[in-house]
Write a protein that holds these residues in place. Structure first.
Motif, PDB file in Angstrom:
ATOM      1  N   GLY A  36      25.095   0.382   8.437  1.00  0.00           N
ATOM      2  CA  GLY A  36      26.404   0.464   7.803  1.00  0.00           C
ATOM      3  C   GLY A  36      26.303   0.883   6.345  1.00  0.00           C
ATOM      4  N   ARG A  37      27.344   1.548   5.903  1.00  0.00           N
ATOM      5  CA  ARG A  37      27.356   1.992   4.512  1.00  0.00           C
ATOM      6  C   ARG A  37      28.717   1.690   3.900  1.00  0.00           C
ATOM      7  NH1 ARG A  37      23.840   7.200   3.701  1.00  0.00           N
ATOM      8  NH2 ARG A  37      24.407   6.597   1.610  1.00  0.00           N
ATOM      9  N   GLY A  38      28.737   0.770   2.950  1.00  0.00           N
ATOM     10  CA  GLY A  38      29.968   0.470   2.243  1.00  0.00           C
ATOM     11  C   GLY A  38      31.021  -0.184   3.121  1.00  0.00           C
ATOM     12  N   GLY A  39      32.216  -0.214   2.615  1.00  0.00           N
ATOM     13  CA  GLY A  39      33.328  -0.778   3.377  1.00  0.00           C
ATOM     14  C   GLY A  39      33.471  -2.270   3.200  1.00  0.00           C
ATOM     15  N   LYS A  40      34.486  -2.794   3.837  1.00  0.00           N
ATOM     16  CA  LYS A  40      34.804  -4.209   3.747  1.00  0.00           C
ATOM     17  C   LYS A  40      33.821  -5.026   4.573  1.00  0.00           C
ATOM     18  CE  LYS A  40      38.668  -7.356   4.340  1.00  0.00           C
ATOM     19  NZ  LYS A  40      40.065  -7.507   4.702  1.00  0.00           N
ATOM     20  N   ARG A  41      33.377  -6.157   4.012  1.00  0.00           N
ATOM     21  CA  ARG A  41      32.480  -7.059   4.725  1.00  0.00           C
ATOM     22  C   ARG A  41      33.157  -8.412   4.868  1.00  0.00           C
ATOM     23  NH1 ARG A  41      27.898  -6.631   0.567  1.00  0.00           N
ATOM     24  NH2 ARG A  41      29.806  -6.786  -0.583  1.00  0.00           N
ATOM     25  N   VAL A  42      33.080  -8.984   6.013  1.00  0.00           N
ATOM     26  CA  VAL A  42      33.714 -10.276   6.275  1.00  0.00           C
ATOM     27  C   VAL A  42      33.088 -11.346   5.396  1.00  0.00           C
ATOM     28  CG1 VAL A  42      34.132 -12.037   8.040  1.00  0.00           C
ATOM     29  CG2 VAL A  42      34.213  -9.617   8.647  1.00  0.00           C
TER      30      VAL A  42
ATOM     31  N   ALA B 238      32.968 -11.520   2.142  1.00  0.00           N
ATOM     32  CA  ALA B 238      32.340 -11.058   0.911  1.00  0.00           C
ATOM     33  C   ALA B 238      33.210 -11.250  -0.329  1.00  0.00           C
ATOM     34  CB  ALA B 238      31.975  -9.581   1.046  1.00  0.00           C
ATOM     35  N   SER B 239      34.460 -11.512  -0.156  1.00  0.00           N
ATOM     36  CA  SER B 239      35.348 -11.598  -1.313  1.00  0.00           C
ATOM     37  C   SER B 239      35.506 -13.037  -1.798  1.00  0.00           C
ATOM     38  CB  SER B 239      36.713 -11.019  -0.971  1.00  0.00           C
ATOM     39  OG  SER B 239      37.295 -11.779   0.063  1.00  0.00           O
TER      40      SER B 239
END
Length: 59
Positions: free
Chosen positions: A2-8, A10-11
């Protein structure tokens, strides 16, 4: 891979920053003066002293 994007997960948790800010503001209010009151008083003093640029910086 995977490259970038939203990660569960992570925020930052919702309102986590606001909880600490609220605690600090509540503590200050119990002491009798709030940070906002300090800024307003400083701004008004600079207006009286005819220091408009400094008053604007505070505002």
């Amino acid at each position: 891979m995977g490259r970038g994007g939203k990660r569960v997960g992570a925020s930052r948790k919702p309102s986590s920053k606001n909880v600490l800010s609220r605690e600090i503001a509540d503590r200050a209010a119990k002491e009798g003066i709030t940070p906002l009151e300090v800024m307003l008083k400083a701004m008004r003093l600079h207006v009286v002293w005819d220091e408009w640029d400094r008053a604007a910086d505070i505002a």
